[in-house]
Write an enzyme that holds these catalytic residues in place. Structure first.
Site, PDB file in Angstrom:
ATOM      1  N   ASP A 159      -3.409   4.296   9.840  1.00  0.00           N
ATOM      2  CA  ASP A 159      -2.495   4.736  10.896  1.00  0.00           C
ATOM      3  C   ASP A 159      -2.433   6.251  11.062  1.00  0.00           C
ATOM      4  O   ASP A 159      -2.112   6.732  12.141  1.00  0.00           O
ATOM      5  CB  ASP A 159      -1.093   4.165  10.636  1.00  0.00           C
ATOM      6  CG  ASP A 159      -1.050   2.663  10.923  1.00  0.00           C
ATOM      7  OD1 ASP A 159      -1.971   2.159  11.588  1.00  0.00           O
ATOM      8  OD2 ASP A 159      -0.102   1.996  10.482  1.00  0.00           O
TER       9      ASP A 159
ATOM     10  N   TYR B  40       3.940  -2.096  14.149  1.00  0.00           N
ATOM     11  CA  TYR B  40       4.791  -1.650  13.039  1.00  0.00           C
ATOM     12  C   TYR B  40       5.490  -0.329  13.336  1.00  0.00           C
ATOM     13  O   TYR B  40       4.988   0.486  14.099  1.00  0.00           O
ATOM     14  CB  TYR B  40       3.953  -1.463  11.766  1.00  0.00           C
ATOM     15  CG  TYR B  40       3.986  -2.666  10.840  1.00  0.00           C
ATOM     16  CD1 TYR B  40       5.150  -3.027  10.193  1.00  0.00           C
ATOM     17  CD2 TYR B  40       2.850  -3.432  10.616  1.00  0.00           C
ATOM     18  CE1 TYR B  40       5.192  -4.123   9.335  1.00  0.00           C
ATOM     19  CE2 TYR B  40       2.879  -4.536   9.772  1.00  0.00           C
ATOM     20  CZ  TYR B  40       4.054  -4.872   9.131  1.00  0.00           C
ATOM     21  OH  TYR B  40       4.096  -5.950   8.291  1.00  0.00           O
TER      22      TYR B  40
HETATM   23 CO    CO Z   1       3.736  -5.634   6.457  1.00  0.00          CO
END
Ligand code: CO
Length: 663
Positions: free
Chosen positions: A314, A398
């Site tokens: 990320d 996320y």
């Molecule tokens: Co997770």
């Protein structure tokens, strides 16, 4: 550049500290200078623009009264037609491009600049125009109108040495059904269909169309209108500081009691803390020169076609800073908040302001120290307060919060908060999902791991630092242990990098200390800090797997390297579509000496996530992190000077009366 702009840029330069994040004017000037010098055109993109931090020696020389080092900007340019890219450094002080290096990303081990925001949209357009993908959607019973509504997620592709991966700028696109644009698409994964999108060629270069699994259609939305009636038994809880907070801010420099530090921010790492120091009497004692999370990777453990390749980096593949949230007052942070706006460059190199990207505030943290002596009625208690410096980044499904805490006893803590929505998979009725947990009917969440790596350029009481490992060892019965109660604490100092790639071990209580052998404390030992780790997994993917090679930093909890300004990231410079082997495992191959040196301590930590119903539709925060605790750094408890006295706003709930304060 117009005259007022030029004047503004000049003024910024005159006042900027060498470690300050780039201002909007500096970004505009740097991308403008590079654009003219290299004759960049409408198809060139600015995949990364950040401060090229001056050398530590340069910064320290300036602090000692020397000249400020030149203000420089590091830029990665990508041509969207040719796919070629280059790294450049622009010197704002000289008004010149000082370097330009084309990247060898067509040759092994490859590697691409991070995925850009405009490519999110381009990916969706390319996929939706692909006849094969549309046919795969029709095969799953979707109408043309439903196909147009499908959510296409551009997922960083991973690398498996396939022809269409080598040297290519690709993403792998996964698809989710939506009944309407507001629908939570992660409740409706379209399994078995993965499109490899070549962002330069502008087409789907490979399409996986696996077995057809019914799309779970049950709505699992989390917007206010979709949620159950809110609970009604909550009354306000306010954090009130009638006289204001106890910190002070000057530009990007923060002072809070004995703590001083500077806030930094980069597109890849997000929040950076510079020059964390403690004022001890009249002396400023350095502890950490620079601290940041340089990478995080999420490898998935489902071998099926929709998931086996998923391993998003990320920070390096997207940019945690670029994806930072604008924090909301009274929601993300509570109390008396000081926000920091950050300037960032868009894909075209134009500056924009990220409002409220960093949040600074104080929190009560229970008891710091206390004792009641019944013999003489001595009763002393002090409350703990911590300073919170935080930001949140949303990376696709996320959301990650990064919270640094400074405490009044000299402790430094990092807490990563994991929340948001899990990746999902469709599970055919009547079948058992072997690679994850079920979160709803026909809806599973593949098991995965989250690994973070924090880079700590240490400076405990100066430049010469060492790292030692300590363990508890039982001592056999004998003349020196007649009662069997004694045990030993071993200590060994790491001399070279190869010795310091280590795993934690809870059974032996293994821990690591960063000490300065040149400075002694009151009991004659080197001053130091202890790295307090939490129970944390390591990479479970097999030795020899691509993801293990690409995320090699997650195979050890600890790494120590001598400071080299070129070694910035745990996963290497360009993890996107990279074959692996870069970053920490490559850095330590030089096996350099690390004892009594200017060193960087890298700590990998994380969480193995087996999905469960409570994770859906939005998961409650999961925590991962570590603490640096003073260990012989001070000659006594450094918080003895906290003022006594209770909190005047506290009342006895039975009588409604204020307290009579502490003893
Ligand atoms: Co997770």
């Amino acid at each position: 550049m117009s005259e007022p702009q030029a004047a503004c840029a000049a003024a910024t330069q005159a006042t900027a500290h060498p470690l300050d994040p780039l201002s909007a004017a500096e970004i505009e000037r740097a991308t403008g200078l590079l654009g003219s010098a290299r004759r960049l055109g409408p198809d060139d993109r600015f995949a990364m623009v950040r401060l090229e931090e001056p050398s530590k020696a340069g910064v320290l020389a300036m602090s000692a009264g020397g000249r400020p080092p030149p203000r420089r900007v590091f830029i990665v340019v990508l041509n969207r037609l040719s796919g070629t890219s280059a790294e450049a450094v622009v010197d704002l002080s000289a008004g010149a491009v000082v370097s330009w290096h084309p990247l060898a990303n067509a040759e092994a081990p490859y590697g691409q600049p991070p995925v850009m925001v405009e490519e999110f949209f381009r990916c969706e357009a390319i996929v939706k125009a692909d006849a094969g993908w549309r046919a795969a959607m029709r095969q799953r019973g979707l109408s043309e109108a439903e196909i147009d509504l499908v959510q296409v997620d551009p997922f960083s592709s991973g690398f498996f040495d396939l022809e269409y991966e080598r040297g290519r700028r690709i993403v792998r696109a996964v698809s989710f059904y939506r009944a309407d644009p507001k629908d939570n698409a992660y409740a409706h994964p379209i399994d078995g269909v993965v499109a490899v999108v070549d962002l330069i060629a502008g087409r789907v270069t490979h399409l996986t169309n696996g077995p057809v699994v019914p799309i779970p259609k049950k709505k699992r939305n989390y917007d206010r209108a979709s949620l159950p009636a809110p609970r009604t038994d909550l009354r306000p809880l306010d954090l009130v500081q009638p006289e204001g907070p106890s910190f002070s801010v000057d530009g990007w420099a923060v002072t809070w009691q004995n703590w001083t530090f500077r806030i930094g921010f980069t597109a890849r790492e997000g929040l950076v803390l510079h020059q964390l120091s403690w004022k001890d009497g009249g002396k400023t004692r350095p502890i950490v020169y620079r601290a940041s999370v340089t990478e995080m990777v999420v490898p998935y453990a489902d071998p099926g076609p929709t998931h086996f390749w998923k391993s998003a980096f990320d920070a390096g593949e997207y940019g945690l800073g670029k994806l930072a949230n604008a924090l909301e007052l009274g929601c993300d942070c509570l109390g008396n908040i000081r926000y920091f706006d950050v300037a960032m460059a868009d894909d075209d190199g134009r500056p924009y302001t990220m409002k409220n990207a960093v949040c600074l505030h104080e929190e009560d943290y229970g008891i710091l120290w206390k004792h009641y002596e019944f013999r003489n009625e001595t009763y002393e208690v002090r409350r703990s307060r911590r300073l919170v410096i935080s930001f949140f980044a949303t990376v696709g499904n996320y959301d990650y919060g990064f919270y640094w805490y400074l405490y009044q006893d000299g402790s430094i803590q990092l807490e990563a908060k994991l929340t948001g929505i899990i990746q999902t998979t469709a599970v055919a009725p009547g079948t058992t999902y072997a690679h994850g947990g079920m979160v709803d009917e026909g809806l599973g969440g593949p098991t995965h791991q989250h690994f973070f790596n924090v880079r700590l350029h240490m400076m405990v009481d100066g430049e010469g630092n060492s790292v030692s490992e300590h363990e508890f060892v039982p001592r056999p019965f004998g003349p020196d242990n007649p009662y069997g109660n004694a045990f030993d604490t071993t200590a060994r100092v790491f001399a070279r990098e190869s010795e310091a790639a280590r795993e934690a071990d809870g059974r032996t209580g293994r821990y690591w200390k960063i000490t300065n052998p040149n400075v002694r404390n009151a009991v004659g030992n080197p001053t130091g800090y202890k790295l307090v780790v939490q129970p944390s997994p390591l990479m479970l993917a097999q030795e020899g797997s691509f993801v293990r090679r690409r995320g090699g930093f997650a195979t050890r909890h600890l790494w120590v390297t001598p400071y080299d300004p070129a070694e910035k990231y745990a996963s290497g410079d360009y993890p996107n579509v990279h074959a692996g082997g870069d970053g920490l495992p490559a850095y330590i191959l030089k096996d350099r000496p690390i004892e009594n040196r200017d060193i960087v301590v890298w700590h990998s930590f994380g969480h193995t996530h087996v999905c469960k119903p409570e994770d859906f539709p939005v998961m409650p925060v999961e925590y991962a992190g570590f603490t640096l605790k003073p260990n012989g750094f001070f000659d006594a408890n450094p918080a003895l000077d906290l003022p006594a006295g209770g909190n005047a706003a506290s009342i006895d709930n039975r009588t409604g009366e204020g307290g009579d304060c502490c003893h």
